[in-house]
Design a protein around this motif. Structure first.
Motif, short mmCIF file in Angstrom:
data_model
loop_
_atom_site.label_atom_id
_atom_site.label_comp_id
_atom_site.label_asym_id
_atom_site.label_seq_id
_atom_site.Cartn_x
_atom_site.Cartn_y
_atom_site.Cartn_z
N LEU A 4 -5.76 -2.31 -1.44
CA LEU A 4 -4.79 -3.20 -0.80
C LEU A 4 -4.94 -3.18 0.72
O LEU A 4 -4.86 -4.23 1.37
N LEU A 5 -5.17 -2.00 1.29
CA LEU A 5 -5.40 -1.95 2.74
C LEU A 5 -6.66 -2.72 3.10
O LEU A 5 -6.68 -3.47 4.09
N MET A 17 0.71 4.51 -2.44
CA MET A 17 0.41 5.84 -1.90
C MET A 17 1.48 6.84 -2.35
O MET A 17 1.16 7.94 -2.79
N SER A 18 2.74 6.45 -2.24
CA SER A 18 3.84 7.34 -2.65
C SER A 18 3.80 7.61 -4.15
O SER A 18 4.01 8.75 -4.59
N LEU A 19 3.50 6.58 -4.92
CA LEU A 19 3.41 6.74 -6.37
C LEU A 19 2.27 7.70 -6.73
O LEU A 19 2.43 8.61 -7.55
N PRO A 75 0.82 -1.22 0.00
CA PRO A 75 0.00 0.00 0.00
C PRO A 75 0.85 1.27 0.00
O PRO A 75 0.56 2.22 -0.73
N GLY A 76 1.92 1.28 0.77
CA GLY A 76 2.76 2.47 0.87
C GLY A 76 3.41 2.84 -0.45
O GLY A 76 3.55 4.03 -0.77
N GLU A 132 2.71 -3.90 7.37
CA GLU A 132 2.26 -3.80 8.76
C GLU A 132 2.21 -2.34 9.19
O GLU A 132 1.23 -1.89 9.79
N TYR A 133 3.26 -1.61 8.87
CA TYR A 133 3.33 -0.19 9.25
C TYR A 133 2.29 0.63 8.48
O TYR A 133 1.71 1.56 9.03
N ASP A 134 2.06 0.27 7.20
CA ASP A 134 1.03 0.97 6.42
C ASP A 134 -0.34 0.81 7.07
O ASP A 134 -1.09 1.77 7.20
#
Length: 176
Positions: free
Chosen positions: A97-98, A72-74, A68-69, A121-123
């Protein structure tokens, strides 16, 4: 693997997400501990949006497709360049994805979430507004779990058995 992604996006369900996840995990060259995106934050801070897009795009298949991250960055980089159609698509993928990760469990010991990378996990914790203070690897009943303890003391469980198996294989470690 791309076809699995589009199937999941068109028909989001636990079944289509798990099929996508399995396709990623069994993809040749997939490395759940790859580091291609380690410098993305610095590129974003520098406003190097084209380089952010190039770096992430090169690593999406197979390593970061389910991250997911990364999406999100893209999406943010596309937005900064005024490429709103691509930005919106990446936001859809990020959210899907989340939702897919959330559909795999409840984050409890009995029903852990299933992730493809530790960064997932952090996302998930970030979107749930949970701040991790401690991470522990627990092996139990032949499975491997990352257990994140949050500031509130809540423990969030992630089943990482498959990604640990891939790491062990890469390192030449025989299963116990």
């Amino acid at each position: 693997m791309r076809e699995h992604l589009f199937t999941y996006l068109e028909q989001p369900s636990l079944e289509t997400f798990m099929a996508l996840r399995q396709a990623a995990l069994s993809s040749e060259g997939f490395d759940p501990y790859s580091s291609e995106l380690d410098g993305i934050s610095a590129l974003m801070e520098a406003g190097s949006w084209e380089q952010v897009i190039e770096t992430i795009s090169k690593s999406l298949f197979p390593n970061h497709l389910l991250s997911p991250g990364a999406h999100m960055s893209l999406g943010f980089a596309y937005h900064k360049l005024g490429r709103e159609k691509e930005s919106r698509f990446e936001q859809v993928v990020y959210t899907a994805l989340l939702d897919g990760i959330k559909s795999t469990g409840a984050g409890t010991e009995e029903q852990p979430y299933h992730v493809t990378r530790t960064s997932d996990e952090y996302d998930l914790l970030m979107v749930e507004e949970l701040r991790p203070t401690q991470q522990a690897l627990i092996k139990k009943d032949g499975r491997a779990y990352d257990v994140m303890t949050t500031e509130s003391g809540q423990k969030v469980w992630f089943d990482i058995t498959e990604i640990m198996t891939l790491l062990d294989r890469r390192l030449g470690i025989q299963p116990e």
